[in-house]
Enzyme design. Structure first.
Site, PDB file in Angstrom:
ATOM      1  N   TYR A 144       2.080  11.143  -1.390  1.00  0.00           N
ATOM      2  CA  TYR A 144       2.581   9.945  -2.081  1.00  0.00           C
ATOM      3  C   TYR A 144       2.945  10.310  -3.513  1.00  0.00           C
ATOM      4  CZ  TYR A 144       2.128   5.067  -3.907  1.00  0.00           C
ATOM      5  OH  TYR A 144       2.321   3.850  -4.507  1.00  0.00           O
ATOM      6  N   LYS A 172       5.683   9.619   1.060  1.00  0.00           N
ATOM      7  CA  LYS A 172       6.117   8.335   0.513  1.00  0.00           C
ATOM      8  C   LYS A 172       6.832   8.600  -0.799  1.00  0.00           C
ATOM      9  CE  LYS A 172       4.475   3.842  -1.150  1.00  0.00           C
ATOM     10  NZ  LYS A 172       3.290   2.987  -1.419  1.00  0.00           N
ATOM     11  N   VAL A 214       7.205   2.136   3.341  1.00  0.00           N
ATOM     12  CA  VAL A 214       5.864   1.626   3.064  1.00  0.00           C
ATOM     13  C   VAL A 214       6.084   0.439   2.139  1.00  0.00           C
ATOM     14  CG1 VAL A 214       3.577   2.094   2.143  1.00  0.00           C
ATOM     15  CG2 VAL A 214       4.831   3.904   3.330  1.00  0.00           C
TER      16      VAL A 214
END
EC number: 4.3.3.7
Length: 302
Positions: A144, A172, A214
């Site tokens: 992420y 992400k 997401v």
């Protein structure tokens, strides 16, 4: 003639909701409500759920609370959705232990944020994520990158160094640019599944190789986000574009101030008593709440 680009797998589906953490009137985590909200999100089109991420207020949750949330959501959705645990930390040992605990508690994956505040160099980032991957080799990881919050950005070349870890499967991308998606695909090939970390950039990112999102906005417009992605993947770009444009006012309202302040207010407007964020975050101001309510009402009329 140029061959078609290889598309990445979708290890966690197309729509993954970054869940808020509900609090009761005393400020404690409301585990029963978390379970009900999780079921609702799955019914509204989410393939996966992240617990204790940025939207879940991980900085103000204890590790015990995070584990309890994971267990409650896992029990609530069963096998109907993928459940990812936010296990990131700016301490490698803490992230390793949290990831091991998440695996033992039945998580389907872990969302592991780039270490924040201490700003490690790229070789430190590579070592950090490799240690986490090797500590729980059975658990798929989503790296992420959100430099606006962490003060540190993970380079695509650093991510590429981790492609020999079988459980580093997704990323992400929340740097705010579609260029990050292209750079990651060029560095890592289609082996890495890239998810948009910005609701407003979901369609642009999918157009250059991301596999899904997401999402924060899927708390309130999950079916529309699902329809937008499905339309694009089925070749109907015009329908996808129409939905993308229709959703922009909601995306803007949900990020008018620090996430998850607006989305918690949006859920409250929809009848979900999820409580206000924990300090130092604060409730949504009345003027922003009014704008948010008007925006949501306008969308319902379309």
């Amino acid at each position: 003639m140029t061959s078609p680009a290889a598309l990445s797998p979708t290890p966690f589906g197309r729509v993954v909701t970054a869940m808020v953490t509900p609090f009761d009137d005393s400020g404690a985590v409301d585990l029963p409500l978390a379970g009900r909200l999780a079921r609702h999100l799955v019914e509204q089109g989410s393939d996966g759920l992240v617990v204790s991420g940025t939207t879940g207020e991980s900085p103000t949750l204890s590790w015990q609370e995070q584990l309890q949330l994971l267990q409650a959501v896992r029990e609530a959705v069963g096998s109907d959705a993928q459940v990812l645990a936010g296990t990131g930390s700016n301490c490698t040992a803490e992230a390793v232990e949290a990831t091991r605990q998440a695996a033992a508690a039945g998580a389907d994956g872990a969302l592991v944020v780039v270490p924040y505040y201490n700003k490690p160099p790229q070789d430190g980032l590579a070592a950090h994520f490799r240690a986490i991957a090797e500590a729980a080799p059975e658990l798929p990881l989503m790296l992420y990158n959100i430099p606006g919050r962490t003060g540190c950005s993970m380079a695509p070349e650093t991510v590429a160094q981790l492609m020999d870890c079988p459980n580093v499967v997704s990323f992400k991308a929340a740097s705010g640019t579609t260029e990050e998606v292209t750079a990651l695909r060029l560095a890592c090939s289609s082996k890495l599944a890239i998810y948009s970390g910005d609701d407003g950039l979901t369609l642009p990112m999918i157009s250059v190789g991301a596999v899904g999102v997401v999402s924060v906005a899927s708390h309130v417009v999950g079916p529309q986000i699902r329809a937008m992605i499905d339309a694009y993947m089925q070749g109907d770009a015009a329908v996808a574009l129409a939905l993308h444009e229709q959703l922009q006012p909601v995306f803007k309202a949900l990020f008018a101030t620090t996430n998850p302040i607006p989305v918690k207010a949006a859920l409250q407007l929809n009848g979900w008593s999820v409580g206000d964020p924990r300090p130092p975050l604060s409730p949504l101001p009345d003027d922003m709440r009014s704008t948010l309510a008007q925006t949501m009402a306008a969308l319902r009329q379309t």
